[in-house]
Design a protein around this motif. Structure first.
Motif, PDB file in Angstrom:
ATOM      1  N   ALA A  86       0.985  -1.348  -0.234  1.00 53.83           N
ATOM      2  CA  ALA A  86       0.005   0.071  -0.170  1.00 53.83           C
ATOM      3  C   ALA A  86       0.840   1.183  -0.010  1.00 53.83           C
ATOM      4  CB  ALA A  86      -0.740  -0.113   1.206  1.00 53.83           C
ATOM      5  N   ARG A  87       0.629   2.060  -1.044  1.00 56.61           N
ATOM      6  CA  ARG A  87       1.147   3.438  -0.696  1.00 56.61           C
ATOM      7  C   ARG A  87       0.371   4.414  -0.004  1.00 56.61           C
ATOM      8  NH1 ARG A  87       3.529  -0.266  -4.107  1.00 56.61           N
ATOM      9  NH2 ARG A  87       5.104   0.750  -5.629  1.00 56.61           N
ATOM     10  N   PRO A  88       1.190   5.636   0.613  1.00 60.89           N
ATOM     11  CA  PRO A  88       0.429   6.333   1.628  1.00 60.89           C
ATOM     12  C   PRO A  88      -0.506   6.937   0.936  1.00 60.89           C
ATOM     13  CG  PRO A  88       2.733   6.408   1.971  1.00 60.89           C
ATOM     14  CD  PRO A  88       2.519   5.406   0.749  1.00 60.89           C
ATOM     15  N   CYS A  89      -1.920   7.314   1.633  1.00 55.40           N
ATOM     16  CA  CYS A  89      -2.958   8.159   0.911  1.00 55.40           C
ATOM     17  C   CYS A  89      -2.244   9.650   0.480  1.00 55.40           C
ATOM     18  CB  CYS A  89      -4.318   8.105   1.366  1.00 55.40           C
ATOM     19  SG  CYS A  89      -4.130   8.860   3.274  1.00 55.40           S
ATOM     20  N   GLY A  90      -3.245  10.338  -0.063  1.00 52.48           N
ATOM     21  CA  GLY A  90      -2.813  11.699  -0.183  1.00 52.48           C
ATOM     22  C   GLY A  90      -2.496  12.607   1.179  1.00 52.48           C
ATOM     23  N   LYS A  91      -3.547  12.368   1.868  1.00 48.55           N
ATOM     24  CA  LYS A  91      -3.437  12.976   3.428  1.00 48.55           C
ATOM     25  C   LYS A  91      -2.155  12.645   4.191  1.00 48.55           C
ATOM     26  CE  LYS A  91      -6.223  13.429   7.748  1.00 48.55           C
ATOM     27  NZ  LYS A  91      -7.533  12.797   8.347  1.00 48.55           N
ATOM     28  N   CYS A  92      -1.951  11.377   4.202  1.00 48.72           N
ATOM     29  CA  CYS A  92      -0.707  10.611   4.682  1.00 48.72           C
ATOM     30  C   CYS A  92       0.675  11.304   4.157  1.00 48.72           C
ATOM     31  CB  CYS A  92      -0.640   9.368   4.984  1.00 48.72           C
ATOM     32  SG  CYS A  92      -1.910   8.705   5.962  1.00 48.72           S
ATOM     33  N   ARG A  97       5.114  14.853   5.062  1.00 50.67           N
ATOM     34  CA  ARG A  97       5.682  15.923   4.485  1.00 50.67           C
ATOM     35  C   ARG A  97       6.113  16.929   5.557  1.00 50.67           C
ATOM     36  NH1 ARG A  97       7.686  20.175   4.098  1.00 50.67           N
ATOM     37  NH2 ARG A  97       7.712  21.727   2.325  1.00 50.67           N
ATOM     38  N   GLU A  98       5.179  16.898   6.660  1.00 50.28           N
ATOM     39  CA  GLU A  98       5.256  17.850   7.771  1.00 50.28           C
ATOM     40  C   GLU A  98       6.112  17.457   8.814  1.00 50.28           C
ATOM     41  OE1 GLU A  98       3.268  21.052   7.929  1.00 50.28           O
ATOM     42  OE2 GLU A  98       4.139  21.376  10.014  1.00 50.28           O
ATOM     43  N   LEU A  99       6.135  16.126   9.195  1.00 46.67           N
ATOM     44  CA  LEU A  99       6.420  15.521  10.150  1.00 46.67           C
ATOM     45  C   LEU A  99       8.037  14.964  10.338  1.00 46.67           C
ATOM     46  CD1 LEU A  99       3.507  14.109  11.968  1.00 46.67           C
ATOM     47  CD2 LEU A  99       4.332  16.532  12.169  1.00 46.67           C
ATOM     48  N   ALA A 100       8.219  14.683   8.909  1.00 45.21           N
ATOM     49  CA  ALA A 100       9.416  13.738   8.483  1.00 45.21           C
ATOM     50  C   ALA A 100      10.493  14.510   7.466  1.00 45.21           C
ATOM     51  CB  ALA A 100       9.325  12.334   8.312  1.00 45.21           C
ATOM     52  N   GLY A 101      11.732  14.298   7.547  1.00 50.38           N
ATOM     53  CA  GLY A 101      12.471  14.845   6.501  1.00 50.38           C
ATOM     54  C   GLY A 101      12.108  14.464   5.089  1.00 50.38           C
ATOM     55  N   LYS A 102      12.667  15.271   4.005  1.00 48.91           N
ATOM     56  CA  LYS A 102      12.120  14.908   2.765  1.00 48.91           C
ATOM     57  C   LYS A 102      12.900  13.445   2.261  1.00 48.91           C
ATOM     58  CE  LYS A 102      10.810  19.251   1.043  1.00 48.91           C
ATOM     59  NZ  LYS A 102      10.894  20.362   0.215  1.00 48.91           N
ATOM     60  N   GLN A 103      13.937  13.108   2.836  1.00 44.99           N
ATOM     61  CA  GLN A 103      14.883  12.082   2.183  1.00 44.99           C
ATOM     62  C   GLN A 103      14.991  10.906   3.238  1.00 44.99           C
ATOM     63  OE1 GLN A 103      18.531  13.854   0.935  1.00 44.99           O
ATOM     64  NE2 GLN A 103      17.570  14.732  -0.755  1.00 44.99           N
ATOM     65  N   VAL A 104      13.960  10.926   4.338  1.00 48.99           N
ATOM     66  CA  VAL A 104      13.786   9.838   5.183  1.00 48.99           C
ATOM     67  C   VAL A 104      13.355   8.613   4.272  1.00 48.99           C
ATOM     68  CG1 VAL A 104      12.214   8.816   7.064  1.00 48.99           C
ATOM     69  CG2 VAL A 104      13.579  11.207   7.426  1.00 48.99           C
ATOM     70  N   GLU A 120       9.873  13.081  -0.836  1.00 52.29           N
ATOM     71  CA  GLU A 120      10.422  13.811  -1.863  1.00 52.29           C
ATOM     72  C   GLU A 120       9.675  13.267  -3.115  1.00 52.29           C
ATOM     73  OE1 GLU A 120      14.350  16.156  -2.116  1.00 52.29           O
ATOM     74  OE2 GLU A 120      14.422  13.675  -2.546  1.00 52.29           O
ATOM     75  N   VAL A 121       9.701  11.849  -3.353  1.00 50.33           N
ATOM     76  CA  VAL A 121       9.234  11.518  -4.429  1.00 50.33           C
ATOM     77  C   VAL A 121       7.681  11.204  -4.564  1.00 50.33           C
ATOM     78  CG1 VAL A 121       9.397   9.210  -5.715  1.00 50.33           C
ATOM     79  CG2 VAL A 121      11.521  10.086  -4.925  1.00 50.33           C
ATOM     80  N   LEU A 122       7.118  10.987  -3.337  1.00 52.86           N
ATOM     81  CA  LEU A 122       5.737  10.703  -3.241  1.00 52.86           C
ATOM     82  C   LEU A 122       4.938  12.035  -3.334  1.00 52.86           C
ATOM     83  CD1 LEU A 122       5.638   7.945  -0.292  1.00 52.86           C
ATOM     84  CD2 LEU A 122       5.320   7.574  -2.683  1.00 52.86           C
ATOM     85  N   LEU A 123       5.508  13.097  -2.876  1.00 53.09           N
ATOM     86  CA  LEU A 123       4.932  14.464  -2.874  1.00 53.09           C
ATOM     87  C   LEU A 123       5.655  15.492  -3.373  1.00 53.09           C
ATOM     88  CD1 LEU A 123       1.805  15.625  -2.116  1.00 53.09           C
ATOM     89  CD2 LEU A 123       3.182  16.184   0.162  1.00 53.09           C
ATOM     90  N   PRO A 124       6.093  15.437  -4.690  1.00 55.46           N
ATOM     91  CA  PRO A 124       6.700  16.554  -5.044  1.00 55.46           C
ATOM     92  C   PRO A 124       6.182  17.739  -5.172  1.00 55.46           C
ATOM     93  CG  PRO A 124       5.928  15.050  -6.957  1.00 55.46           C
ATOM     94  CD  PRO A 124       5.590  14.598  -5.669  1.00 55.46           C
ATOM     95  N   ASP A 125       6.897  19.016  -5.065  1.00 61.19           N
ATOM     96  CA  ASP A 125       6.472  20.400  -5.355  1.00 61.19           C
ATOM     97  C   ASP A 125       5.419  20.604  -4.344  1.00 61.19           C
ATOM     98  OD1 ASP A 125       6.586  22.802  -6.555  1.00 61.19           O
ATOM     99  OD2 ASP A 125       5.150  22.217  -8.178  1.00 61.19           O
TER     100      ASP A 125
END
Ligand code: THU
Length: 134
Positions: A86-92, A97-104, A120-125
């Motif tokens: 399962a991939r994380p949903c949009g809300k997750c 993005r708020e709670l962990a670093g971009k490259q974790v 960074e890959v799952l939620l670009p820009d």
């Protein structure tokens, strides 16, 4: 430091605690912290469907509730039992993005297949705290 495989095992353990009587889709999450603690989460659904919580949001919110912050989050494992991990949903994605670093490293697994990615890959820009007016 704990390995990806060990963290995934912890997430599979948390998955057993999923409360998912509506979807029957069980998800587990394990967050590894810099001091080698593991904070677990599972999805917790609700008869009022939108009130349900995803596993990864539960785990990250629990880690923050224990006092951990962005720089303390070293790895996130998310497990599930569908045909593909399962991939994380949009809300997750926004919560990660708020709670962990971009490259974790974000490790996704359904046991048959394991995928490694980053927010960074799952939620670009993306929109984040630094975009708010100061
Ligand atoms: N779910 C998660 O907990 N995490 C994901 O990454 C995908 C979806 C949950 C939400 C709901 O309880 C169930 O899986 C079906 O969507």
């Amino acid at each position: 430091m704990m390995t990806k495989e060990e963290l995934l095992e912890q997430a599979f353990e948390a998955q057993k605690n999923a409360y998912a009587p509506y979807s029957n889709f069980h998800v587990g999450a394990a967050v590894l912290t810099a001091d080698d603690h593991v904070v677990l989460g599972a999805n917790v659904e609700n008869a009022s469907y939108p009130a349900g919580a995803c596993a990864e949001a539960t785990a990250l919110n629990a880690a923050y509730s224990l006092g951990y912050r962005k720089d303390d989050i070293k790895m996130i494992a998310i497990t599930s039992h569908g045909d593909t991990p399962a991939r994380p949903c949009g809300k997750c994605r926004q919560i990660i993005r708020e709670l962990a670093g971009k490259q974790v490293p974000i490790i996704l697994s359904n046991r048959n297949e394991t995928v490694e990615t980053t927010i960074e890959v799952l939620l670009p820009d993306s929109f984040g705290p630094e975009d708010l007016l100061k």
